[in-house]
Design a protein around this motif. Structure first.
Motif, PDB file in Angstrom:
ATOM      1  N   PHE A 203       0.822  -1.208   0.000  1.00 63.02           N
ATOM      2  CA  PHE A 203       0.000   0.000   0.000  1.00 63.02           C
ATOM      3  C   PHE A 203       0.858   1.261   0.000  1.00 63.02           C
ATOM      4  O   PHE A 203       1.978   1.281   0.524  1.00 63.02           O
ATOM      5  N   GLU A 204       0.286   2.324  -0.546  1.00 65.81           N
ATOM      6  CA  GLU A 204       0.989   3.603  -0.651  1.00 65.81           C
ATOM      7  C   GLU A 204       1.168   4.244   0.721  1.00 65.81           C
ATOM      8  O   GLU A 204       0.358   4.036   1.627  1.00 65.81           O
ATOM      9  N   PRO A 205       2.222   5.049   0.897  1.00 69.95           N
ATOM     10  CA  PRO A 205       2.515   5.602   2.231  1.00 69.95           C
ATOM     11  C   PRO A 205       1.466   6.565   2.760  1.00 69.95           C
ATOM     12  O   PRO A 205       1.319   6.702   3.973  1.00 69.95           O
TER      13      PRO A 205
ATOM     14  N   ILE B  95       2.199  12.089  16.539  1.00 72.98           N
ATOM     15  CA  ILE B  95       3.349  11.783  15.694  1.00 72.98           C
ATOM     16  C   ILE B  95       2.884  10.858  14.575  1.00 72.98           C
ATOM     17  O   ILE B  95       2.379   9.766  14.831  1.00 72.98           O
ATOM     18  N   LYS B  96       3.065  11.312  13.353  1.00 71.46           N
ATOM     19  CA  LYS B  96       2.575  10.557  12.194  1.00 71.46           C
ATOM     20  C   LYS B  96       3.334   9.245  12.038  1.00 71.46           C
ATOM     21  O   LYS B  96       4.541   9.174  12.257  1.00 71.46           O
ATOM     22  N   VAL B  97       2.611   8.224  11.658  1.00 74.41           N
ATOM     23  CA  VAL B  97       3.231   6.931  11.390  1.00 74.41           C
ATOM     24  C   VAL B  97       4.172   7.063  10.190  1.00 74.41           C
ATOM     25  O   VAL B  97       3.906   7.821   9.250  1.00 74.41           O
ATOM     26  N   GLN B  98       5.289   6.372  10.247  1.00 68.55           N
ATOM     27  CA  GLN B  98       6.221   6.405   9.121  1.00 68.55           C
ATOM     28  C   GLN B  98       5.582   5.741   7.904  1.00 68.55           C
ATOM     29  O   GLN B  98       4.930   4.698   8.014  1.00 68.55           O
ATOM     30  N   GLY B  99       5.761   6.375   6.738  1.00 70.85           N
ATOM     31  CA  GLY B  99       4.999   6.006   5.546  1.00 70.85           C
ATOM     32  C   GLY B  99       5.118   4.556   5.126  1.00 70.85           C
ATOM     33  O   GLY B  99       4.141   3.933   4.724  1.00 70.85           O
ATOM     34  N   THR B 100       6.310   3.989   5.192  1.00 75.22           N
ATOM     35  CA  THR B 100       6.521   2.628   4.703  1.00 75.22           C
ATOM     36  C   THR B 100       6.362   1.578   5.787  1.00 75.22           C
ATOM     37  O   THR B 100       6.619   0.390   5.537  1.00 75.22           O
ATOM     38  N   ARG B 101       5.943   1.968   6.960  1.00 76.48           N
ATOM     39  CA  ARG B 101       5.824   1.028   8.068  1.00 76.48           C
ATOM     40  C   ARG B 101       4.554   0.195   7.959  1.00 76.48           C
ATOM     41  O   ARG B 101       3.532   0.646   7.441  1.00 76.48           O
TER      42      ARG B 101
END
Length: 464
Positions: free
Chosen positions: A22-24, A352-358
């Motif tokens: 899925f996309e970040p 705090i935003k989740v890291q995109g590729t996580r």
């Protein structure tokens, strides 16, 4: 129930693969991601540079997804494909009559949100491919537009109006291949700072996102510390505040004859839930407005119950001093004070935003335990301690990393009366734990590994 359990199993088989693909900037109905992540992604996108915004909604997304296109994109094992196709084609029973379903995903199904996300996967990549990041000597850096999606709602942001309009055309064509289209009544083009077509700012997921021109002392700053001349404020939308106030009014009206404790018991969960949702942004002013409306409703409720009493008598009966507060709508329940909770008591804490590729399936249990306070690969104790310590070792202050050896430590050693309660536990690196344990030994905690010898009699004799 059996069909629901089967859907859960199929979802468990498909979700890890698709979470890795899925996309970040896709946030809706995905594990470990929330509305607050989407809002924070928008803030990080526009904080330094005002941008044009396409705010759009996909019309009847779950009802119109093309089955053939979805199964073609799914590209999974034949057994799973046949089962999903059977669910898609199962039809709907209404009044004893079966209506066939030629498009859309099964409503209310456990697997339905995952199928919808799979169908919409690729929108962000399509925009990035059309306008990739590039650098030119004269123009400098050109940054790709940002597409941020939550379920079937999405926004496209960029500094150039023509690029945003071109992205709208591309997304419209892309959606048509899936049997979908944009909803005209909920598609609007605006700007975050300047007035465009009579409007400025936009609403997304219950928040109003807008920028304001301010002086140099209130302005945000860029990476070089230069004032930007504007400030980004994200607040609860007026519509959501109005809806919340109406809900409070309906609860108070429905409990006109109920006791004060019953009314408080019904109001507090609504207040806490609404305030917690908006506690990650600039909401204190809105909280004060909500508290004013709440007070007026409680005042009307109290006066209605005692029409022949004076206002002072009513106030003394229902409003009492509690702890350090002097004017609290409260009552005694046994030996405890039950009081109404105010919106403004909820602290503002930046998300705090989740890291995109996580992904929760990537095996980094330290990262996800720190964010969520739980993880299948971590014990409940370790996950809770990681979240409480915000992923840092209490001894050295460094962040834990995947692969680090962690050990639970008693802040006050058990040999000194320490307990196994969470308040007396902390997570440390293994080497930090050894250093801390040795320090405990030097402070008078003796065990078989840390023996401090007493001076012998000869030494005492020499001193004499």
């Amino acid at each position: 129930m059996a069909d629901r359990a089967l859907q859960a199993l199929v979802k468990l088989a498909l979700e890890p693969e698709w979470e890795a693909r899925f996309e970040p900037n896709s946030y809706g109905f995905r594990p470990g991601r929330s509305c607050h992540d989407a809002i924070e992604a928008i803030f990080l996108c526009i904080n330094r540079r005002p941008k044009y915004v396409l705010d759009a909604d996909i019309s009847k997304c779950f009802d119109r997804i093309n089955h053939s296109a979805l199964l073609r994109k799914l590209n999974t094992f034949p057994t799973i494909r046949r089962q999903i196709r059977a669910w898609l084609k199962a039809g709907v029973m209404d009044g004893g009559q079966l209506f066939p379903t030629i498009e859309g995903t099964p409503q209310g199904g456990v697997i339905s949100p995952l199928l919808a996300n799979i169908a919409l996967h690729g929108m962000e990549d399509q925009v990035k491919e059309l306008f990739p990041n590039k650098y030119a000597k004269k123009e400098g850096w050109f940054y790709s537009p940002h597409l941020i999606r939550y379920a079937d709602d999405f926004v496209i942001l960029h500094e150039d109006l023509t690029i945003v309009q071109r992205c709208q055309q591309v997304i419209t064509e892309w959606l048509s291949d899936m049997g979908l289209e944009l909803k005209p009544s909920k598609t609007r083009l605006t700007h975050t700072l300047n007035i465009h077509e009579g409007e400025v700012g936009f609403d997304f997921l219950g928040f109003t996102i807008r920028q304001f021109r301010v002086g140099k002392y209130q302005s945000g700053k860029n990476n070089q510390g230069i004032p930007l001349g504007h400030k980004t404020l994200i607040k609860p939308s007026k519509e959501k505040l109005k809806y919340h106030v109406e809900k409070i009014r309906a609860i108070v009206h429905a409990h006109k004859t109920a006791s004060q404790s019953v009314l408080i018991g019904h109001l507090n969960p609504v207040i806490i839930g609404w305030a917690n949702y908006y506690s990650t942004q600039v909401s204190k002013e809105t909280y004060n407005l909500a508290d004013e409306h709440l007070y007026q409703q409680l005042k009307v409720w109290a006066i209605h119950r005692h029409p022949n009493k004076t206002r002072n008598w009513v106030a003394r009966k229902y409003w009492h001093p509690v702890e350090n507060l002097q004017w609290v709508f409260s009552t005694k329940v046994g030996n405890k004070n039950l009081r109404i909770l105010k919106h403004k008591e909820t602290p503002i804490k930046r998300h705090i935003k989740v890291q995109g590729t996580r992904s929760p399936y990537d095996g980094d249990w330290i990262y996800w335990s720190t964010r969520m306070g739980k993880h299948p690969e971590a014990s409940r104790r370790d996950a809770i301690l990681l979240k409480r310590q915000k992923g840092k070792c209490s001894h050295c202050g460094l962040f834990f990393k995947d692969g680090d050896l962690l050990e639970a430590d008693h802040i006050l050693p058990r040999s000194q009366g320490g307990t196994d309660d969470y308040k007396n536990l902390q997570l440390l690196h293994r080497h930090c734990h050894d250093v801390k344990t040795a320090s405990d030994g030097r402070n008078g905690v003796h065990d078989k590994h840390h023996i401090i010898e007493e001076p012998d009699a000869g030494c005492e004799f020499l001193k004499l």
